[in-house]
Design a protein around this motif. Structure first.
Motif, PDB file in Angstrom:
ATOM      1  N   GLN A  51      -6.254  -2.019  -7.470  1.00 37.21           N
ATOM      2  CA  GLN A  51      -7.609  -1.620  -7.849  1.00 37.21           C
ATOM      3  C   GLN A  51      -8.589  -2.308  -6.904  1.00 37.21           C
ATOM      4  O   GLN A  51      -8.200  -3.116  -6.086  1.00 37.21           O
ATOM      5  CB  GLN A  51      -7.890  -2.020  -9.295  1.00 37.21           C
ATOM      6  N   ASP A  52      -9.844  -1.961  -6.994  1.00 41.46           N
ATOM      7  CA  ASP A  52     -10.845  -2.691  -6.232  1.00 41.46           C
ATOM      8  C   ASP A  52     -10.978  -4.067  -6.870  1.00 41.46           C
ATOM      9  O   ASP A  52     -10.986  -4.202  -8.089  1.00 41.46           O
ATOM     10  CB  ASP A  52     -12.185  -1.954  -6.259  1.00 41.46           C
ATOM     11  N   LYS A  92     -12.270  -3.463  -1.423  1.00 41.95           N
ATOM     12  CA  LYS A  92     -12.138  -2.151  -2.055  1.00 41.95           C
ATOM     13  C   LYS A  92     -10.754  -1.570  -1.773  1.00 41.95           C
ATOM     14  O   LYS A  92     -10.585  -0.692  -0.945  1.00 41.95           O
ATOM     15  CB  LYS A  92     -13.238  -1.206  -1.560  1.00 41.95           C
ATOM     16  N   SER A 135     -10.413   2.057  -3.478  1.00 47.45           N
ATOM     17  CA  SER A 135     -11.409   2.906  -2.814  1.00 47.45           C
ATOM     18  C   SER A 135     -10.966   3.245  -1.394  1.00 47.45           C
ATOM     19  O   SER A 135     -11.225   4.343  -0.903  1.00 47.45           O
ATOM     20  CB  SER A 135     -12.765   2.213  -2.770  1.00 47.45           C
TER      21      SER A 135
END
Length: 200
Positions: free
Chosen positions: A64-65, A70, A73
């Motif tokens: 995850q970020d 990130k 992302s």
């Protein structure tokens, strides 16, 4: 980003599904205790035994970020995410691990059909996500489930590969990537499939 994904998949494999350890818990435990002696800090990352400054293991952070980095992302920024996976004979990374699936999500072997142009490609999943399957597994716990749940927040295409009838099947882990042409030449059709299915 490719390195990020590879690292997560490798971690997922080492942590709970390293095929050559035959699923034996005592071997997996011994491997997790000694991996850092062989591969240093990477061994701690792969077995999720790193917890610097009280932080969660790095590879759990990477699904995850996290803070300013990130991770997810970065993966999301790609138009397509495709996982090529050996359906059998890969003694380093199990099929469900490399294809980012749970055990019950794997295609049934009888459904695997060969492609004449790419003889070792046996199944292609274009990445249509079944929300019901995701919801069924949503209440599972543990680092393995956390990693797969984090990665499957994004859409993945999956290409399943089998070298079952190949003389190079025992080195499938290297054959799928044609690590050395004279040892792994049977994987050339997999590389051709990649080139033919990606716009450069």
């Amino acid at each position: 980003c490719c390195l990020l994904c590879a690292a997560i998949l490798i971690c997922h494999s080492f942590f709970h599904q390293l095929p050559f350890l035959c699923g034996l818990h005592f071997l997996e435990r011994r491997a997790s205790e000694t991996a850092h002696l062989i591969v240093g800090r990477t061994g701690k990352h792969l077995f999720l035994t790193d917890s610097d400054d009280g932080r969660r293991p790095l590879l759990l952070q990477m699904v995850q970020d996290h803070d300013d980095i990130k991770f997810r992302s970065g993966l999301r920024s790609f138009k397509r995410r495709v996982a090529y996976a050996n359906a059998n004979f890969d003694h380093m990374v199990g099929w469900r691990t490399s294809s980012i699936r749970r055990q019950h999500e794997l295609p049934k072997h009888r459904l695997l059909v060969r492609d004449e142009k790419y003889p070792h490609i046996v199944h292609v999943d274009r990445g249509i996500m079944d929300r019901n399957e995701t919801e069924v597994s949503a209440n599972l716990c543990g680092p393995e489930e956390e990693m797969i749940r984090g990665l499957t927040q994004l859409q993945w295409e999956r290409v399943d590969v089998s070298f079952q009838k190949s003389s190079q099947r025992l080195v499938a882990h290297n054959t799928i990537q044609v690590k050395s042409y004279w040892l792994n030449s049977d994987g050339a059709d997999v590389i051709s499939h990649m080139m033919d299915n990606f716009l450069v």
